[in-house]
Each structure stands twice: as structure tokens, then as C-alpha cells.
Design a protein around this motif. Structure first.
Motif, PDB file in Angstrom:
ATOM      1  N   VAL A  96       0.844  -1.193   0.000  1.00 23.79           N
ATOM      2  CA  VAL A  96       0.000   0.000   0.000  1.00 23.79           C
ATOM      3  C   VAL A  96       0.883   1.248   0.000  1.00 23.79           C
ATOM      4  CG1 VAL A  96      -1.738   1.322   1.274  1.00 23.79           C
ATOM      5  CG2 VAL A  96      -1.906  -1.170   1.142  1.00 23.79           C
ATOM      6  N   ASN A  97       0.738   2.034  -1.057  1.00 28.17           N
ATOM      7  CA  ASN A  97       1.455   3.302  -1.198  1.00 28.17           C
ATOM      8  C   ASN A  97       0.441   4.434  -1.160  1.00 28.17           C
ATOM      9  OD1 ASN A  97       4.327   2.617  -1.928  1.00 28.17           O
ATOM     10  ND2 ASN A  97       3.226   1.391  -3.444  1.00 28.17           N
ATOM     11  N   THR A  98       0.757   5.472  -0.412  1.00 29.00           N
ATOM     12  CA  THR A  98      -0.147   6.616  -0.336  1.00 29.00           C
ATOM     13  C   THR A  98       0.633   7.918  -0.357  1.00 29.00           C
ATOM     14  OG1 THR A  98      -0.087   6.616   2.072  1.00 29.00           O
ATOM     15  CG2 THR A  98      -1.874   5.385   1.047  1.00 29.00           C
ATOM     16  N   PHE A  99      -0.050   8.953  -0.783  1.00 27.15           N
ATOM     17  CA  PHE A  99       0.413  10.312  -0.582  1.00 27.15           C
ATOM     18  C   PHE A  99      -0.504  10.906   0.473  1.00 27.15           C
ATOM     19  CE2 PHE A  99       1.856   9.760  -5.046  1.00 27.15           C
ATOM     20  CZ  PHE A  99       3.203  10.018  -4.841  1.00 27.15           C
ATOM     21  N   VAL A 100       0.060  11.662   1.382  1.00 25.17           N
ATOM     22  CA  VAL A 100      -0.735  12.298   2.424  1.00 25.17           C
ATOM     23  C   VAL A 100      -0.408  13.783   2.442  1.00 25.17           C
ATOM     24  CG1 VAL A 100      -1.253  12.388   4.889  1.00 25.17           C
ATOM     25  CG2 VAL A 100      -0.783  10.186   3.807  1.00 25.17           C
ATOM     26  N   LEU A 101      -1.445  14.585   2.251  1.00 30.06           N
ATOM     27  CA  LEU A 101      -1.320  16.030   2.327  1.00 30.06           C
ATOM     28  C   LEU A 101      -1.511  16.431   3.779  1.00 30.06           C
ATOM     29  CD1 LEU A 101      -0.977  18.583   0.569  1.00 30.06           C
ATOM     30  CD2 LEU A 101      -3.469  18.686   0.441  1.00 30.06           C
ATOM     31  N   VAL A 102      -0.537  17.129   4.340  1.00 30.33           N
ATOM     32  CA  VAL A 102      -0.550  17.484   5.761  1.00 30.33           C
ATOM     33  C   VAL A 102      -0.650  18.996   5.914  1.00 30.33           C
ATOM     34  CG1 VAL A 102       0.738  17.388   7.934  1.00 30.33           C
ATOM     35  CG2 VAL A 102       0.945  15.515   6.281  1.00 30.33           C
ATOM     36  N   SER A 103      -1.591  19.431   6.748  1.00 34.39           N
ATOM     37  CA  SER A 103      -1.673  20.831   7.145  1.00 34.39           C
ATOM     38  C   SER A 103      -1.309  20.912   8.618  1.00 34.39           C
ATOM     39  CB  SER A 103      -3.083  21.379   6.933  1.00 34.39           C
ATOM     40  OG  SER A 103      -3.409  21.352   5.563  1.00 34.39           O
ATOM     41  N   LEU A 104      -0.499  21.887   8.964  1.00 39.84           N
ATOM     42  CA  LEU A 104      -0.057  22.062  10.344  1.00 39.84           C
ATOM     43  C   LEU A 104      -0.906  23.110  11.055  1.00 39.84           C
ATOM     44  CD1 LEU A 104       3.828  22.045   9.840  1.00 39.84           C
ATOM     45  CD2 LEU A 104       2.310  20.112  10.295  1.00 39.84           C
ATOM     46  N   THR A 105      -0.786  23.156  12.372  1.00 35.31           N
ATOM     47  CA  THR A 105      -1.549  24.110  13.184  1.00 35.31           C
ATOM     48  C   THR A 105      -1.049  25.539  13.021  1.00 35.31           C
ATOM     49  OG1 THR A 105      -0.109  23.652  15.078  1.00 35.31           O
ATOM     50  CG2 THR A 105      -2.171  22.395  14.921  1.00 35.31           C
ATOM     51  N   GLY A 106       0.128  25.705  12.496  1.00 31.10           N
ATOM     52  CA  GLY A 106       0.696  27.030  12.265  1.00 31.10           C
ATOM     53  C   GLY A 106       1.870  26.914  11.322  1.00 31.10           C
ATOM     54  N   HIS A 107       2.527  28.042  11.055  1.00 31.29           N
ATOM     55  CA  HIS A 107       3.596  28.042  10.064  1.00 31.29           C
ATOM     56  C   HIS A 107       4.902  28.609  10.580  1.00 31.29           C
ATOM     57  CE1 HIS A 107      -0.197  27.926   7.792  1.00 31.29           C
ATOM     58  NE2 HIS A 107       0.460  27.023   7.105  1.00 31.29           N
ATOM     59  N   ASN A 108       5.048  28.696  11.894  1.00 33.87           N
ATOM     60  CA  ASN A 108       6.313  29.238  12.394  1.00 33.87           C
ATOM     61  C   ASN A 108       7.382  28.155  12.426  1.00 33.87           C
ATOM     62  OD1 ASN A 108       6.348  27.899  14.989  1.00 33.87           O
ATOM     63  ND2 ASN A 108       4.780  29.328  15.671  1.00 33.87           N
ATOM     64  N   LYS A 109       8.605  28.594  12.614  1.00 34.60           N
ATOM     65  CA  LYS A 109       9.763  27.704  12.549  1.00 34.60           C
ATOM     66  C   LYS A 109       9.670  26.570  13.566  1.00 34.60           C
ATOM     67  CE  LYS A 109      14.791  27.802  12.832  1.00 34.60           C
ATOM     68  NZ  LYS A 109      15.966  28.571  13.188  1.00 34.60           N
ATOM     69  N   ASP A 110       9.242  26.858  14.777  1.00 35.43           N
ATOM     70  CA  ASP A 110       9.157  25.835  15.827  1.00 35.43           C
ATOM     71  C   ASP A 110       8.181  24.726  15.447  1.00 35.43           C
ATOM     72  OD1 ASP A 110      10.998  27.203  17.364  1.00 35.43           O
ATOM     73  OD2 ASP A 110       9.473  28.201  18.599  1.00 35.43           O
ATOM     74  N   ILE A 111       7.026  25.092  14.922  1.00 39.72           N
ATOM     75  CA  ILE A 111       6.017  24.101  14.530  1.00 39.72           C
ATOM     76  C   ILE A 111       6.559  23.214  13.402  1.00 39.72           C
ATOM     77  CG2 ILE A 111       3.778  23.855  13.357  1.00 39.72           C
ATOM     78  CD1 ILE A 111       2.772  26.151  15.136  1.00 39.72           C
ATOM     79  N   ILE A 112       7.186  23.825  12.426  1.00 40.03           N
ATOM     80  CA  ILE A 112       7.747  23.066  11.305  1.00 40.03           C
ATOM     81  C   ILE A 112       8.842  22.131  11.791  1.00 40.03           C
ATOM     82  CG2 ILE A 112       9.097  23.284   9.168  1.00 40.03           C
ATOM     83  CD1 ILE A 112       7.391  25.844   8.610  1.00 40.03           C
ATOM     84  N   GLU A 113       9.706  22.599  12.675  1.00 37.19           N
ATOM     85  CA  GLU A 113      10.788  21.761  13.195  1.00 37.19           C
ATOM     86  C   GLU A 113      10.249  20.584  14.009  1.00 37.19           C
ATOM     87  OE1 GLU A 113      13.468  24.422  15.233  1.00 37.19           O
ATOM     88  OE2 GLU A 113      14.410  25.057  13.345  1.00 37.19           O
ATOM     89  N   ILE A 114       9.198  20.816  14.802  1.00 37.76           N
ATOM     90  CA  ILE A 114       8.577  19.720  15.571  1.00 37.76           C
ATOM     91  C   ILE A 114       8.051  18.662  14.607  1.00 37.76           C
ATOM     92  CG2 ILE A 114       6.567  19.105  16.988  1.00 37.76           C
ATOM     93  CD1 ILE A 114       6.991  21.855  18.417  1.00 37.76           C
ATOM     94  N   PHE A 115       7.334  19.102  13.568  1.00 36.49           N
ATOM     95  CA  PHE A 115       6.779  18.158  12.600  1.00 36.49           C
ATOM     96  C   PHE A 115       7.879  17.349  11.927  1.00 36.49           C
ATOM     97  CE2 PHE A 115       5.540  17.078   8.256  1.00 36.49           C
ATOM     98  CZ  PHE A 115       4.478  16.226   8.534  1.00 36.49           C
ATOM     99  N   ILE A 116       8.909  18.022  11.437  1.00 40.92           N
ATOM    100  CA  ILE A 116       9.998  17.336  10.733  1.00 40.92           C
ATOM    101  C   ILE A 116      10.696  16.343  11.657  1.00 40.92           C
ATOM    102  CG2 ILE A 116      12.261  17.662   9.631  1.00 40.92           C
ATOM    103  CD1 ILE A 116      11.096  20.340   8.531  1.00 40.92           C
ATOM    104  N   GLU A 117      10.946  16.730  12.884  1.00 41.77           N
ATOM    105  CA  GLU A 117      11.598  15.832  13.841  1.00 41.77           C
ATOM    106  C   GLU A 117      10.763  14.567  14.068  1.00 41.77           C
ATOM    107  OE1 GLU A 117      12.752  15.780  18.557  1.00 41.77           O
ATOM    108  OE2 GLU A 117      12.924  17.684  17.483  1.00 41.77           O
ATOM    109  N   GLU A 118       9.464  14.734  14.224  1.00 36.53           N
ATOM    110  CA  GLU A 118       8.589  13.582  14.474  1.00 36.53           C
ATOM    111  C   GLU A 118       8.415  12.707  13.235  1.00 36.53           C
ATOM    112  OE1 GLU A 118       7.417  12.544  17.472  1.00 36.53           O
ATOM    113  OE2 GLU A 118       8.713  14.149  18.203  1.00 36.53           O
ATOM    114  N   ILE A 119       8.288  13.323  12.075  1.00 35.46           N
ATOM    115  CA  ILE A 119       8.058  12.547  10.848  1.00 35.46           C
ATOM    116  C   ILE A 119       9.298  11.741  10.492  1.00 35.46           C
ATOM    117  CG2 ILE A 119       8.695  13.954   8.823  1.00 35.46           C
ATOM    118  CD1 ILE A 119       5.228  12.475   9.523  1.00 35.46           C
ATOM    119  N   ASN A 120      10.476  12.259  10.834  1.00 37.86           N
ATOM    120  CA  ASN A 120      11.717  11.529  10.568  1.00 37.86           C
ATOM    121  C   ASN A 120      11.863  10.272  11.418  1.00 37.86           C
ATOM    122  OD1 ASN A 120      12.995  12.850   8.401  1.00 37.86           O
ATOM    123  ND2 ASN A 120      13.620  14.517   9.749  1.00 37.86           N
TER     124      ASN A 120
END
Length: 162
Positions: free
Chosen positions: A69-93
């Protein structure tokens, strides 16, 4: 953004050949580009050291190892500041099933490519791991039904010449 490395026709030919067959011997590569082995090896090492050749990989057949099963997932975050993006990237990795993660423009913030064994594994991954990331606001899944082109070969532009 880095500055493109200047490549001549021989460099482009080396890149074309190595993308098609990274296991080719230096001797065979030298024959195909018309140089002796020593300068061929020197050129390949230069391409590696400059970062043009980033890495070598074995491309696996997902179905042969139980990944169906292969999927693409479009993700929207709760905000767009650097901290939020870094949290997401750290967790997704931390999630091995996420094999690609791209920061994008448009209606979402990131697009993920996810591979799992079956729909049940995908559902569990989404419920327990991806949607549990505290900065994720919305997810939109797109299951890949068929793939008609999946090339890993990049075109090497003619315009970047020595």
C-alpha cells in the motif's frame, strides 16, 4: 540553494550511465565514455566529492518484501512558524514508513509518501503515529492505485557546461 556544478559532456554521460546502472565497473564505464580507467575514476570521485553524486542505493521491489500500500498524504499544520515546522519534521523523521516528506506550497504544508504492508497497517500508522503529532491539524490521504512511471533517473541539463 547551492550553485550548480559545471559539467561537461563526459560528466553528463557518466551521470547518465551511473543512474542507469550504479553497479557498472570502472573498467566498463571507461569503455562506454571513451576514457582510460584512471581519468574515469578521477571524474567519478570528483562528482562524488562535489555532491553531484549524492549516494548509491539498491532499489527494492516493494511487493517482493510485503509492502503493498502506497499513499500520498497532504498534511496541514496548526501554524507556520519555525518551531512548529521543526517539531513536525523531527517527528516525521522517526517514522520509517514515511519514505518521502516534502515542504510544499498550496493547500497543504507538507506532502508525504507512505508505504505499508496493507490498509490495516496504514490505518494504524495514521491513527497512532502521524495524526498523533501534536502540530498536525489536518490530513488528506490519497491511495496510489497504479503507478505508470517511477523513474529515479534525473535529466542532466545541457546548459551546465564547463
Amino acid at each position: 540553494m547551492s550553485i550548480p556544478v559545471k559539467l561537461d559532456k563526459i560528466d553528463r554521460k557518466i551521470l547518465e550511465i551511473l543512474q542507469a546502472n550504479a553497479k557498472i565497473t570502472n573498467s566498463q564505464l571507461s569503455k562506454e565514455i571513451g576514457l582510460s580507467p584512471a581519468p574515469t575514476l578521477e571524474r567519478v570521485k570528483k562528482l562524488e566529492q562535489s555532491g553531484v553524486i549524492h549516494s548509491y542505493h539498491a532499489q527494492l521491489n516493494p511487493s517482493k518484501i510485503g509492502l503493498g500500500v502506497n499513499t500520498f498524504v497532504l498534511v496541514s499544520l496548526t501554524g507556520h512558524n519555525k518551531d512548529i515546522i521543526e517539531i513536525f519534521i523531527e517527528e516525521i523523521n522517526k517514522i520509517d514508513e514515511v519514505i518521502e516528506c516534502h515542504h510544499i506550497t498550496g493547500s497543504g504544508d507538507f506532502i508525504l509518501k507512505i508505504i505499508t504492508g496493507d490498509i490495516a497497517a496504514y490505518q494504524q500508522l495514521m491513527l497512532e503515529r502521524v495524526s498523533a503529532i501534536k502540530v498536525v491539524d489536518n490530513l488528506q490521504s490519497m491511495v496510489i492505485l497504479s503507478t505508470f512511471k517511477d523513474s529515479k533517473v534525473m535529466p542532466v541539463p545541457d546548459g551546465i557546461l564547463k
